[in-house]
Motif scaffolding. Structure first.
Motif, mmCIF file in Angstrom:
data_model
loop_
_atom_site.group_PDB
_atom_site.id
_atom_site.type_symbol
_atom_site.label_atom_id
_atom_site.label_comp_id
_atom_site.label_asym_id
_atom_site.label_seq_id
_atom_site.Cartn_x
_atom_site.Cartn_y
_atom_site.Cartn_z
ATOM 1 N N PHE A 131 0.870 -1.152 0.129
ATOM 2 C CA PHE A 131 0.005 0.107 0.086
ATOM 3 C C PHE A 131 1.138 1.214 -0.046
ATOM 4 O O PHE A 131 0.627 2.090 -0.724
ATOM 5 C CB PHE A 131 -0.826 -0.042 1.074
ATOM 6 N N ASN A 132 1.908 1.308 0.865
ATOM 7 C CA ASN A 132 2.761 2.414 1.013
ATOM 8 C C ASN A 132 3.595 2.491 -0.329
ATOM 9 O O ASN A 132 3.730 3.702 -0.846
ATOM 10 C CB ASN A 132 3.778 2.211 2.112
ATOM 11 N N THR B 291 -4.414 5.896 2.774
ATOM 12 C CA THR B 291 -5.510 5.270 3.262
ATOM 13 C C THR B 291 -6.558 5.153 2.090
ATOM 14 O O THR B 291 -7.215 4.185 2.225
ATOM 15 C CB THR B 291 -6.211 6.360 4.187
ATOM 16 N N LYS B 292 -6.626 6.043 1.029
ATOM 17 C CA LYS B 292 -7.399 5.732 0.111
ATOM 18 C C LYS B 292 -6.961 4.493 -0.776
ATOM 19 O O LYS B 292 -8.016 3.583 -1.349
ATOM 20 C CB LYS B 292 -7.701 6.928 -0.730
ATOM 21 N N LEU C 284 -8.890 -3.209 -0.515
ATOM 22 C CA LEU C 284 -9.475 -4.009 0.284
ATOM 23 C C LEU C 284 -11.015 -4.200 -0.195
ATOM 24 O O LEU C 284 -11.867 -5.275 -0.262
ATOM 25 C CB LEU C 284 -9.797 -3.277 1.719
ATOM 26 N N LYS C 285 -11.658 -3.209 -0.682
ATOM 27 C CA LYS C 285 -12.920 -3.275 -1.375
ATOM 28 C C LYS C 285 -13.257 -3.870 -2.797
ATOM 29 O O LYS C 285 -14.049 -4.872 -2.884
ATOM 30 C CB LYS C 285 -13.672 -1.516 -1.591
ATOM 31 N N ARG C 286 -11.882 -3.837 -3.361
ATOM 32 C CA ARG C 286 -11.829 -4.478 -4.572
ATOM 33 C C ARG C 286 -11.962 -5.913 -4.491
ATOM 34 O O ARG C 286 -12.262 -6.885 -5.167
ATOM 35 C CB ARG C 286 -10.514 -4.109 -5.321
#
Length: 222
Positions: free
Chosen positions: A167-168, A179-180, A186-188
């Motif tokens: 993520f970073n 955060t976005k 995660l939603k994906r």
């Protein structure tokens, strides 16, 4: 993760690296999980072969924190730009040289693979280096049911650590809010909370983020 003030040249070099790297074969056996994984030597060989003529070099620093053993991976570019990844820690099962050596080897392999996007950590071969329960699952209290009605293995702390690093890395490449990036990824993959994900879902997130990072690095190299 820490970085130099500018990483443009380094990001371009990483894109070149990603276009050249060949994922190593999982040729080491883990009899406990009846699975295969990539050895530390395999990861190093894959990285060192693709890093030629990119201007990149790397270094790993052994660290410790109480009873934990860890490794911090650093990537340098000939321009002077650099990336310093946070240490990845492993808790040895015993306080003896063999267990500590196993933990250090695993930390080196995991940290180096995460830094360069090498797929070596999908199979959990680190059970001999870190604390597990009798069935090999981390004791995080997360038991989910898979589609076959069986108890699914929960996400491990190693997977959580790698996902956060990815993520970073993606946020740094795209100058986006981490955060976005996390929320979208995660939603994906239909995950409401990273800590409540299964190991299989975590593997899917890792692959998804590695693919996205490779795509962005390739675009920046065009």
């Amino acid at each position: 993760m820490e970085k130099s003030n500018e990483i443009g040249a380094l990001a371009k070099a990483m894109g070149l690296f990603r276009s050249k790297v060949e994922q190593p074969a999982k040729d080491a056996n883990n009899p406990f999980f009846k699975s295969k994984y990539v050895t530390l030597e395999g990861v190093i060989k894959s990285v060192d072969a693709a890093i030629i003529d990119t201007g990149l070099t790397w270094y790993q620093e052994p660290v410790s924190d109480n009873n934990k053993i860890g490794v911090a991976t650093h990537i340098f570019h000939e321009s002077g730009e650099w990336l310093a990844f946070e240490p990845f820690y492993v808790t040895p099962t015993k306080v003896d040289p063999q267990a500590q050596g196993s933990a250090l080897t695993y930390a080196k392999r995991y940290s180096l693979a995460a830094a360069f996007g090498i797929s070596s950590d999908i199979d959990d071969d680190g059970n001999s280096a870190s604390n597990t329960t009798n069935n090999g699952d981390k004791t995080n209290g997360n038991n989910n049911i898979n589609n076959n009605g069986e108890t699914a293995k929960p996400i491990t702390q190693k997977q959580i650590g790698m996902i956060k690093k990815l993520f970073n890395e993606y946020a740094t490449l795209t100058k986006a809010d981490v955060t976005k990036v996390s929320d979208i990824a995660l939603k994906r993959n239909s995950i409401s909370s990273l800590n409540n994900a299964t190991s299989l879902q975590a593997s899917a997130v890792i692959k998804f983020m590695q693919d996205q990072i490779t795509k962005k690095q390739t675009e920046s190299n065009v």
